[in-house]
Design a protein around this motif. Structure first.
Motif, PDB file in Angstrom:
ATOM      1  N   THR A 246       0.821  -1.219   0.000  1.00 10.72           N
ATOM      2  CA  THR A 246       0.000   0.000   0.000  1.00 10.72           C
ATOM      3  C   THR A 246       0.852   1.266   0.000  1.00 10.72           C
ATOM      4  OG1 THR A 246      -0.158  -0.256   2.388  1.00 10.72           O
ATOM      5  CG2 THR A 246      -2.061  -0.949   1.103  1.00 10.72           C
ATOM      6  N   GLY A 247       2.135   1.114   0.268  1.00  6.77           N
ATOM      7  CA  GLY A 247       3.030   2.276   0.264  1.00  6.77           C
ATOM      8  C   GLY A 247       4.449   1.778   0.202  1.00  6.77           C
ATOM      9  N   PRO A 248       5.415   2.673  -0.055  1.00  6.48           N
ATOM     10  CA  PRO A 248       6.799   2.218  -0.134  1.00  6.48           C
ATOM     11  C   PRO A 248       7.301   1.695   1.219  1.00  6.48           C
ATOM     12  CG  PRO A 248       6.683   4.622  -0.278  1.00  6.48           C
ATOM     13  CD  PRO A 248       5.279   4.127  -0.271  1.00  6.48           C
ATOM     14  N   HIS A 249       7.737   0.460   1.239  1.00  7.05           N
ATOM     15  CA  HIS A 249       8.316  -0.116   2.454  1.00  7.05           C
ATOM     16  C   HIS A 249       9.083  -1.377   2.104  1.00  7.05           C
ATOM     17  CE1 HIS A 249       4.793  -2.817   2.222  1.00  7.05           C
ATOM     18  NE2 HIS A 249       5.413  -3.619   3.077  1.00  7.05           N
ATOM     19  N   LEU A 250       9.982  -1.756   3.002  1.00  4.74           N
ATOM     20  CA  LEU A 250      10.654  -3.054   2.874  1.00  4.74           C
ATOM     21  C   LEU A 250       9.933  -4.030   3.787  1.00  4.74           C
ATOM     22  CD1 LEU A 250      13.043  -4.976   2.121  1.00  4.74           C
ATOM     23  CD2 LEU A 250      14.156  -4.159   4.210  1.00  4.74           C
ATOM     24  N   HIS A 251       9.498  -5.156   3.218  1.00  4.71           N
ATOM     25  CA  HIS A 251       9.056  -6.274   4.052  1.00  4.71           C
ATOM     26  C   HIS A 251      10.189  -7.281   3.998  1.00  4.71           C
ATOM     27  CE1 HIS A 251       6.242  -9.629   5.344  1.00  4.71           C
ATOM     28  NE2 HIS A 251       7.240 -10.294   4.777  1.00  4.71           N
ATOM     29  N   PHE A 252      10.718  -7.629   5.174  1.00  3.11           N
ATOM     30  CA  PHE A 252      11.727  -8.694   5.185  1.00  3.11           C
ATOM     31  C   PHE A 252      11.328  -9.714   6.231  1.00  3.11           C
ATOM     32  CE2 PHE A 252      14.247  -7.986   9.056  1.00  3.11           C
ATOM     33  CZ  PHE A 252      13.815  -6.721   9.420  1.00  3.11           C
TER      34      PHE A 252
END
Ligand SMILES: [Zn+2]
Length: 272
Positions: A246-252
């Motif tokens: 839904t928005g710029p982010h890193l999922h790790f």
């Protein structure tokens, strides 16, 4: 003469049972839901947890991981040359929160048949990569945060997407502008790079040894080749918003074989 006396003494020591050293065992980490324990024993020892064989490296390292809903106590057993030691490991319980995410494009929440086929293919590809893992304990490099930013999603929270309950969130989200550098959390081998998966977008998967892997998704770009070795802190890509985001982010996320691990327990607080 002194040498001979010493030799005889050493022989006597070796032959007398009680003087034999105990099997070495060191455990570091948190025995909790989502926790990872790093174990070290003598080379060649065989390790089991509740009777199930645990992989060990040549130098005696092994990993124990506990899932989000794994509670109770487990018995660790280590055997070497007729000697056996046992240790009970009590898994501490945690409370996980519920998170609502609304406003996702409907086709990313309930994929159509064509998308389902693509998702199936992508997960089969990923599963094939995950069938093997190096026996080298590359994770001994230690763990570093892969990106700086606000923590916008945590491990284990129950997700409700557009009002529909989905599987828990198995990862950590770091909200940061597109282009923010993303680094490997530990030494490892890059075993998978994808240019645009349905849910994950641009993706990098790193093998840290003995079944421990980290994955980085929604990247705007990847800067590393599949098959290359990386060091902890080495740049592998940049934060983006590709795939279902839904928005710029890193999922790790970290997994030990198929068990999702809470990386935050290993990383500690986000550095300033
Ligand atoms: Zn996430």
């Amino acid at each position: 003469m002194i040498t001979r006396v010493f030799l005889v003494c050493t022989l006597l020591l070796l032959l007398s049972g009680p003087a034999r050293a105990e099997i070495a065992l060191e455990l570091t980490g948190k025995a909790t839901e989502g926790g990872l324990l790093i174990g070290k024993t003598d080379p060649g020892a065989s390790v089991t947890l509740d009777g199930k064989a645990v992989r060990t490296s040549e130098d005696g390292h092994f990993l124990l991981g506990f899932g989000r809903d794994e509670t109770g106590s487990k018995q660790l057993q280590i055997a070497l040359m007729g000697q056996v030691i046992r240790r009970d490991i009590a898994i501490a319980e945690r409370a996980f929160k519920t998170e609502r995410v609304d406003g996702l494009p409907e086709r990313k929440v309930t994929p159509d048949p064509k998308a389902l086929e693509r998702i199936r293919q992508e997960s089969a590809e990923m599963a094939a990569v995950k069938a093997s893992s190096t026996a080298k304990p590359l994770f001994l490099s230690g763990f570093l945060w892969p990106a700086r930013g606000r923590i916008s999603g945590i491990y284990g929270s129950q997700r409700i997407l557009n009002g529909k309950p989905r599987r828990p969130h198995y990862g950590t989200d770091v909200a940061a502008p597109v282009g923010t550098p993303v680094h490997a959390i530990a030494d490892g081998k890059v075993v998978y790079v994808h240019d645009g998966m349905f849910f994950n977008g641009k993706t990098v998967l790193i093998d840290h040894g003995l079944g421990l892997r980290s994955v980085y998704i929604h990247l705007s770009e990847t800067l590393i080749l599949q098959g290359s070795m990386v060091r902890a802190g080495e740049r592998i890509g940049a934060v983006g918003q590709t795939g279902r985001a839904t928005g710029p982010h890193l999922h790790f996320a970290l997994t030990l074989d198929e068990t999702p691990i809470d990386a935050e327990l290993l990383l500690g607080p986000m550095p300033e």
